[in-house]
Design a protein around this motif. Structure first.
Motif, PDB file in Angstrom:
ATOM      1  N   ASP A  63       0.810  -1.218   0.000  1.00 57.22           N
ATOM      2  CA  ASP A  63       0.000   0.000   0.000  1.00 57.22           C
ATOM      3  C   ASP A  63       0.846   1.272   0.000  1.00 57.22           C
ATOM      4  OD1 ASP A  63       1.016   0.019   2.544  1.00 57.22           O
ATOM      5  OD2 ASP A  63      -0.912  -0.259   3.553  1.00 57.22           O
ATOM      6  N   GLY A  64       2.181   1.106  -0.192  1.00 60.88           N
ATOM      7  CA  GLY A  64       3.054   2.268  -0.314  1.00 60.88           C
ATOM      8  C   GLY A  64       3.642   2.760   0.981  1.00 60.88           C
ATOM      9  N   ALA A  65       3.373   2.090   2.100  1.00 61.49           N
ATOM     10  CA  ALA A  65       3.895   2.531   3.392  1.00 61.49           C
ATOM     11  C   ALA A  65       5.305   1.995   3.616  1.00 61.49           C
ATOM     12  CB  ALA A  65       2.977   2.049   4.514  1.00 61.49           C
ATOM     13  N   PRO A  66       6.209   2.809   4.170  1.00 67.64           N
ATOM     14  CA  PRO A  66       7.566   2.322   4.468  1.00 67.64           C
ATOM     15  C   PRO A  66       7.533   1.345   5.643  1.00 67.64           C
ATOM     16  CG  PRO A  66       7.281   4.549   5.285  1.00 67.64           C
ATOM     17  CD  PRO A  66       6.035   4.226   4.514  1.00 67.64           C
ATOM     18  N   GLU A  67       8.335   0.297   5.550  1.00 73.95           N
ATOM     19  CA  GLU A  67       8.424  -0.704   6.612  1.00 73.95           C
ATOM     20  C   GLU A  67       9.895  -1.024   6.856  1.00 73.95           C
ATOM     21  OE1 GLU A  67       6.040  -2.012   8.335  1.00 73.95           O
ATOM     22  OE2 GLU A  67       4.188  -1.763   7.175  1.00 73.95           O
ATOM     23  N   LEU A  68      10.274  -1.124   8.112  1.00 71.87           N
ATOM     24  CA  LEU A  68      11.630  -1.521   8.451  1.00 71.87           C
ATOM     25  C   LEU A  68      11.723  -3.046   8.432  1.00 71.87           C
ATOM     26  CD1 LEU A  68      12.453   0.897  11.417  1.00 71.87           C
ATOM     27  CD2 LEU A  68      13.201   1.076   9.034  1.00 71.87           C
ATOM     28  N   LEU A  69      12.695  -3.569   7.696  1.00 70.81           N
ATOM     29  CA  LEU A  69      12.854  -5.022   7.621  1.00 70.81           C
ATOM     30  C   LEU A  69      13.091  -5.611   9.009  1.00 70.81           C
ATOM     31  CD1 LEU A  69      13.169  -7.655   6.032  1.00 70.81           C
ATOM     32  CD2 LEU A  69      15.585  -7.074   5.695  1.00 70.81           C
ATOM     33  N   TYR A  70      13.848  -4.919   9.837  1.00 69.85           N
ATOM     34  CA  TYR A  70      14.126  -5.416  11.184  1.00 69.85           C
ATOM     35  C   TYR A  70      12.828  -5.662  11.955  1.00 69.85           C
ATOM     36  CZ  TYR A  70      16.207  -5.726  15.841  1.00 69.85           C
ATOM     37  OH  TYR A  70      16.578  -6.155  17.100  1.00 69.85           O
ATOM     38  N   ASN A  71      11.899  -4.726  11.852  1.00 75.20           N
ATOM     39  CA  ASN A  71      10.623  -4.880  12.559  1.00 75.20           C
ATOM     40  C   ASN A  71       9.790  -6.020  11.977  1.00 75.20           C
ATOM     41  OD1 ASN A  71      11.282  -2.752  14.217  1.00 75.20           O
ATOM     42  ND2 ASN A  71      10.106  -1.231  13.044  1.00 75.20           N
ATOM     43  N   LEU A  72       9.874  -6.201  10.663  1.00 74.54           N
ATOM     44  CA  LEU A  72       9.109  -7.281  10.029  1.00 74.54           C
ATOM     45  C   LEU A  72       9.570  -8.654  10.503  1.00 74.54           C
ATOM     46  CD1 LEU A  72       8.975  -5.982   6.334  1.00 74.54           C
ATOM     47  CD2 LEU A  72       7.106  -5.987   8.006  1.00 74.54           C
ATOM     48  N   VAL A  73      10.835  -8.738  10.933  1.00 75.18           N
ATOM     49  CA  VAL A  73      11.382 -10.014  11.388  1.00 75.18           C
ATOM     50  C   VAL A  73      11.255 -10.170  12.900  1.00 75.18           C
ATOM     51  CG1 VAL A  73      13.500 -11.387  11.554  1.00 75.18           C
ATOM     52  CG2 VAL A  73      13.002 -10.121   9.458  1.00 75.18           C
TER      53      VAL A  73
END
Length: 349
Positions: free
Chosen positions: A218-228
């Motif tokens: 949806d175009g929102a920035p996400e930190l890979l660290y948080n996703l893991v």
């Protein structure tokens, strides 16, 4: 005429026969290679996966048995086939696609590389020499009839060196059956499958940067660290592209793999392709896909696609990149089996 020139048609014939014989039992992988190399759709059929290896065997045998104009026709076909193989491999390497060529069946599972280009270039040159060198039209049996004792010694020595080189290039060191190791480190709530690139010692792993950003659907920035780390899950990070032919089998299986892994692990697909192209070509992979892959690709050193990296639930990097759809599928199967074994080993109330 130098009788030892017979080494060139003999080499091409042996390569063709070996390639066809080893490829014939691997028809499904041959079809996958057709897709990865961009073979026209009408040829991506089961009959073509049989015709190619059978044709290679027949062509190789004809090179060894025929003479005169018939030999020259067969040698020309062999040279054209080798040149075609060289062209498609060079194109895939130039596009940085990790294509498993299935060139020698189960003996060749590594993605094509610069080394594959050099090998195919050498074979193409040998095939051309088998046409244009003096006396080639006499055919292999007639040339062998001219051999002296020294010629036979030279040919035997050359064949032995070539055989050792081919076996050393194709046969990988034996790897013991996959085992699992328990890591008691905080945030490490899974068993890792032992593999050639596994970093099983947590203290030896690099951490995922806290600033490495991806872009959600949806175009929102996400930190890979948080996703893991936030969901505390093992992550299989997959680099793929819509334009990469060998990525197709990976992107089309992401949903099935995610269901197979269940709650034990998650799959994150990172791509530089546009959302619209992903939606059009691989809609089932969209829920697992993040965009803006450039920074992640550079950090992890993913030099080709498809590539996969194992990330631990504590935010560390548990493996180096591995390439090719077959290898990625094998790694996920191993990981799923490891999780299943871990669940069965847990005491039941």
């Amino acid at each position: 005429m130098l009788p030892t020139f017979v080494i060139f048609p003999a080499l091409i014939a042996c390569v063709l026969i070996a390639s066809g014989a080893l490829k014939l039992p691997q028809r499904s992988r041959t079809l996958q290679s057709f897709v990865a190399f961009g073979v026209p759709a009408p040829l991506r059929k089961p009959w073509a996966a049989v015709t190619l290896p059978v044709g290679e065997i027949i062509l190789g045998a004809a090179l060894l048995l025929l003479s005169g104009p018939a030999y020259l026709i067969v040698a020309t076909l062999a040279a054209a086939l080798m040149a075609t193989y060289l062209a498609v491999v060079a194109r895939s390497v130039a596009k940085r696609q990790a294509v498993d060529c299935n060139c020698f069946g189960a003996l060749s599972t590594a993605p094509v590389s610069q080394m594959t280009i050099w090998r195919n270039a050498g074979l193409t040159l040998a095939a051309l020499l088998a046409i244009f060198l003096p006396g080639m039209a006499l055919g292999v049996p007639t040339q062998l009839a001219f051999f002296s004792a020294d010629d036979w010694l030279w040919l035997t020595a050359t064949a032995a060196v070539a055989l050792v080189g081919i076996v050393a290039a194709l046969v990988k060191p034996s790897v013991s059956a996959p085992t699992t190791t328990r890591d008691a480190t905080a945030g490490q709530d899974f068993e890792l499958v032992e593999g050639p690139d596994l970093i099983s010692d947590p203290t030896a792993r690099d951490a995922i940067p806290h600033t490495l950003e991806l872009v959600s659907g949806d175009g929102a920035p996400e930190l890979l660290y948080n996703l893991v780390v936030v969901p505390q899950k093992t992550t299989i990070l997959i680099f793929a592209s819509v334009s990469c032919g060998s990525c197709g089998p990976v992107l089309s299986q992401v949903g099935d793999w995610s269901r197979q892994l269940g709650g034990d692990a998650q799959i994150i697909v990172v791509t530089s392709s546009s959302r619209s192209s992903m939606t059009e070509n691989y809609p089932s992979a969209l829920p697992f896909t993040y965009f803006g892959a450039k920074a992640a690709t550079e950090f992890f050193g993913a030099s080709a696609t498809p590539a996969a990296i194992l990330l631990a639930a504590d935010g560390t990097i548990a493996s180096s990149p591995e390439y090719g759809n077959v290898i990625i599928a094998d790694r996920i199967e191993q990981l799923a089996s490891s999780f299943a074994a871990q669940r069965q080993a847990q005491p039941h109330d």
